[in-house]
Design a protein around this motif. Sequence first.
Motif, PDB file in Angstrom:
ATOM      1  N   ARG A 189       0.829  -1.193   0.000  1.00 37.67           N
ATOM      2  CA  ARG A 189       0.000   0.000   0.000  1.00 37.67           C
ATOM      3  C   ARG A 189       0.872   1.255   0.000  1.00 37.67           C
ATOM      4  O   ARG A 189       1.892   1.305   0.686  1.00 37.67           O
ATOM      5  CB  ARG A 189      -0.927   0.019   1.227  1.00 37.67           C
ATOM      6  N   PRO A 190       0.464   2.282  -0.766  1.00 36.15           N
ATOM      7  CA  PRO A 190       1.232   3.528  -0.768  1.00 36.15           C
ATOM      8  C   PRO A 190       1.081   4.237   0.574  1.00 36.15           C
ATOM      9  O   PRO A 190      -0.015   4.305   1.126  1.00 36.15           O
ATOM     10  CB  PRO A 190       0.604   4.332  -1.901  1.00 36.15           C
ATOM     11  N   ALA A 191       2.190   4.760   1.078  1.00 38.86           N
ATOM     12  CA  ALA A 191       2.154   5.433   2.375  1.00 38.86           C
ATOM     13  C   ALA A 191       2.491   6.917   2.261  1.00 38.86           C
ATOM     14  O   ALA A 191       1.786   7.751   2.821  1.00 38.86           O
ATOM     15  CB  ALA A 191       3.109   4.757   3.361  1.00 38.86           C
ATOM     16  N   HIS A 192       3.575   7.251   1.542  1.00 40.13           N
ATOM     17  CA  HIS A 192       4.005   8.652   1.445  1.00 40.13           C
ATOM     18  C   HIS A 192       4.639   8.900   0.085  1.00 40.13           C
ATOM     19  O   HIS A 192       5.373   8.049  -0.421  1.00 40.13           O
ATOM     20  CB  HIS A 192       5.040   9.001   2.524  1.00 40.13           C
ATOM     21  N   TYR A 193       4.378  10.094  -0.458  1.00 38.04           N
ATOM     22  CA  TYR A 193       5.098  10.540  -1.648  1.00 38.04           C
ATOM     23  C   TYR A 193       6.313  11.320  -1.179  1.00 38.04           C
ATOM     24  O   TYR A 193       6.202  12.222  -0.336  1.00 38.04           O
ATOM     25  CB  TYR A 193       4.194  11.416  -2.523  1.00 38.04           C
TER      26      TYR A 193
END
Length: 199
Positions: A158-162
């Motif tokens: 899952r994406p957490a931070h850019y």
Amino acid sequence: MTEVVTNTAPPLRDEAAAAAATAATASGVAVRTLAEVADLAAVTRLFESIWRPEPGNPPVTAELLRAMVSAGNYVAGAFDGTELLGACFGFFGGPAKGGLHSHIAGVATSGHGRGIGFALKLHQRAWALRQDVGEISWTFDPLVRRNAHFNLTKLAARPAHYLPDFYGPMHDGINGAGDTDRLLAVWNLTSAPVRAAAG
């Protein structure tokens, strides 16, 4: 936030180990952890052949990998016979080994299309669960579509931070001299989506 899994149930560990073994067999490789200097030197050469960095700026060194392994961290290679076709390196993050950060993973051009990257990640997952670690994180270039598909769909991370220009200029054959924007992915190793993705 890092999830710490304590006393991971043996059935989940067995399930993860079986999934890793199945993925390795399907890709025609044997995946194993590495600790010997010769193997670690082979990993550095593999990464250099993939990233093609400027002279004197390798992605990792054999000495660093040796120190990391000696401190209990993760280095593994995927072998077709005696040929190293892929490798993965990760280290523990805080607090108190609560998570593993997968710093670098790559597969030689000759190994593309075989599922070796997937086999390496499932091996890493099984290894982490044996350490009672329930989460692995890593960064990837979100502008490379195949990386996004692999990390977010195939692995169910899952994406957490850019992270804008996370590494700064890298000057290698993959990143060039541009910005190194990255997406931090988080892999909850015990979640239903990840278990389903692992098969």
